[in-house]
Motif scaffolding. Structure first.
Motif, PDB file in Angstrom:
ATOM      1  N   VAL A  73      -5.440   5.632  -2.426  1.00  0.00           N
ATOM      2  CA  VAL A  73      -4.466   6.708  -2.250  1.00  0.00           C
ATOM      3  C   VAL A  73      -3.410   6.562  -3.334  1.00  0.00           C
ATOM      4  O   VAL A  73      -3.184   5.458  -3.849  1.00  0.00           O
ATOM      5  CB  VAL A  73      -3.813   6.699  -0.846  1.00  0.00           C
ATOM      6  N   GLN A  74      -2.766   7.677  -3.656  1.00  0.00           N
ATOM      7  CA  GLN A  74      -1.696   7.676  -4.652  1.00  0.00           C
ATOM      8  C   GLN A  74      -0.444   8.310  -4.059  1.00  0.00           C
ATOM      9  O   GLN A  74      -0.526   9.192  -3.210  1.00  0.00           O
ATOM     10  CB  GLN A  74      -2.105   8.496  -5.878  1.00  0.00           C
ATOM     11  N   LEU A  75       0.702   7.872  -4.582  1.00  0.00           N
ATOM     12  CA  LEU A  75       1.982   8.488  -4.271  1.00  0.00           C
ATOM     13  C   LEU A  75       2.597   8.900  -5.598  1.00  0.00           C
ATOM     14  O   LEU A  75       2.716   8.082  -6.516  1.00  0.00           O
ATOM     15  CB  LEU A  75       2.904   7.510  -3.537  1.00  0.00           C
ATOM     16  N   ALA A 104      -8.364   5.128   6.021  1.00  0.00           N
ATOM     17  CA  ALA A 104      -7.513   6.236   5.562  1.00  0.00           C
ATOM     18  C   ALA A 104      -6.140   6.149   6.210  1.00  0.00           C
ATOM     19  O   ALA A 104      -5.115   6.354   5.550  1.00  0.00           O
ATOM     20  CB  ALA A 104      -8.171   7.585   5.858  1.00  0.00           C
ATOM     21  N   ARG A 105      -6.103   5.820   7.478  1.00  0.00           N
ATOM     22  CA  ARG A 105      -4.827   5.677   8.187  1.00  0.00           C
ATOM     23  C   ARG A 105      -4.010   4.544   7.576  1.00  0.00           C
ATOM     24  O   ARG A 105      -2.792   4.675   7.366  1.00  0.00           O
ATOM     25  CB  ARG A 105      -5.093   5.426   9.675  1.00  0.00           C
ATOM     26  N   GLU A 109      -0.375   5.006   5.848  1.00  0.00           N
ATOM     27  CA  GLU A 109       0.789   4.240   6.301  1.00  0.00           C
ATOM     28  C   GLU A 109       1.452   3.535   5.130  1.00  0.00           C
ATOM     29  O   GLU A 109       2.684   3.527   5.007  1.00  0.00           O
ATOM     30  CB  GLU A 109       0.378   3.220   7.370  1.00  0.00           C
ATOM     31  N   THR A 110       0.649   2.955   4.260  1.00  0.00           N
ATOM     32  CA  THR A 110       1.169   2.246   3.096  1.00  0.00           C
ATOM     33  C   THR A 110       1.929   3.191   2.175  1.00  0.00           C
ATOM     34  O   THR A 110       3.057   2.883   1.743  1.00  0.00           O
ATOM     35  CB  THR A 110       0.020   1.561   2.330  1.00  0.00           C
ATOM     36  N   VAL A 116       9.356   5.925   1.856  1.00  0.00           N
ATOM     37  CA  VAL A 116      10.628   5.675   2.541  1.00  0.00           C
ATOM     38  C   VAL A 116      11.423   4.602   1.785  1.00  0.00           C
ATOM     39  O   VAL A 116      12.626   4.761   1.542  1.00  0.00           O
ATOM     40  CB  VAL A 116      10.394   5.264   4.006  1.00  0.00           C
ATOM     41  N   ALA A 117      10.749   3.524   1.399  1.00  0.00           N
ATOM     42  CA  ALA A 117      11.418   2.443   0.680  1.00  0.00           C
ATOM     43  C   ALA A 117      12.001   2.937  -0.640  1.00  0.00           C
ATOM     44  O   ALA A 117      13.028   2.426  -1.102  1.00  0.00           O
ATOM     45  CB  ALA A 117      10.451   1.288   0.436  1.00  0.00           C
ATOM     46  N   GLY A 118      11.369   3.943  -1.235  1.00  0.00           N
ATOM     47  CA  GLY A 118      11.852   4.521  -2.481  1.00  0.00           C
ATOM     48  C   GLY A 118      12.814   5.676  -2.289  1.00  0.00           C
ATOM     49  O   GLY A 118      13.128   6.388  -3.253  1.00  0.00           O
ATOM     50  N   GLY A 119      13.257   5.902  -1.054  1.00  0.00           N
ATOM     51  CA  GLY A 119      14.222   6.961  -0.782  1.00  0.00           C
ATOM     52  C   GLY A 119      13.619   8.354  -0.714  1.00  0.00           C
ATOM     53  O   GLY A 119      14.335   9.349  -0.770  1.00  0.00           O
TER      54      GLY A 119
END
Length: 169
Positions: A73-75, A104-105, A109-110, A116-119
């Motif tokens: 997965v990518q963010l 996938a879950r 989650e990751t 969230v940690a990155g604001g």
């Protein structure tokens, strides 16, 4: 032999990792996933994709079973000055032989925790209408915004809609 699934962030792509990612994306696309490619996906096209994926700011995780990559997965955090609170979830994929194990879950989650940690308090994503991923995203609290008809072409030439989702964190 079954191994525990671990999630690992990749910050660089070594040749052996690229080979595993190539196999993953080729097999996922061959199984019908709508992630921007059509089947049959050539190894050269897959490799070119992976070599360019770690653009500045892009976060990439893999799910591993033992030493084998079985999902990713990518963010994509938004870099525009008016959007420091937003990120996109992209290219969630799990190898067809490893589905229904919660991978996938775990990947979602990751990515959500990293956001969230990155604001990043607003997440967006899209997926093809009718794909099983719709149920996953809804179960994770993503809200459907709407659909764009005829957004993608499938390997058989048929057009499909994409569903746009968002989630406040």
């Amino acid at each position: 032999m079954n191994h525990e699934i671990t999630i690992k962030r990749l910050e660089e792509l070594q040749p052996e990792i690229i080979q595993q990612l190539n196999t993953l994306i080729i097999d996922v696309v061959a199984d019908g996933a709508s992630i921007g490619f059509l089947s049959p996906l050539a190894a050269e096209e897959a490799e070119a994709y992976w070599r360019g994926v770690l653009a500045p700011g892009v976060l990439l995780w893999v799910a591993q079973e033992g030493d084998s990559i079985v999902g990713t997965v990518q963010l994509h955090p938004e870099s525009k000055p008016n959007s420091p609170h937003r990120a996109e979830i992209a290219k969630l994929m799990v190898h067809p032989e490893h589905r229904r194990k919660g991978i996938a879950r775990m990947l979602m989650e990751t990515a959500e925790q990293a956001a969230v940690a990155g604001g990043r308090t607003l997440l967006v994503l899209d997926t093809r209408e009718g794909d099983p991923s719709n149920l996953l995203y809804q179960s994770r609290g993503f809200v459907e915004v709407g659909k764009i008809p005829d957004y993608v072409i499938n390997s058989d030439g048929e057009m499909s809609a994409t569903v746009i989702y968002y989630k406040h964190q």
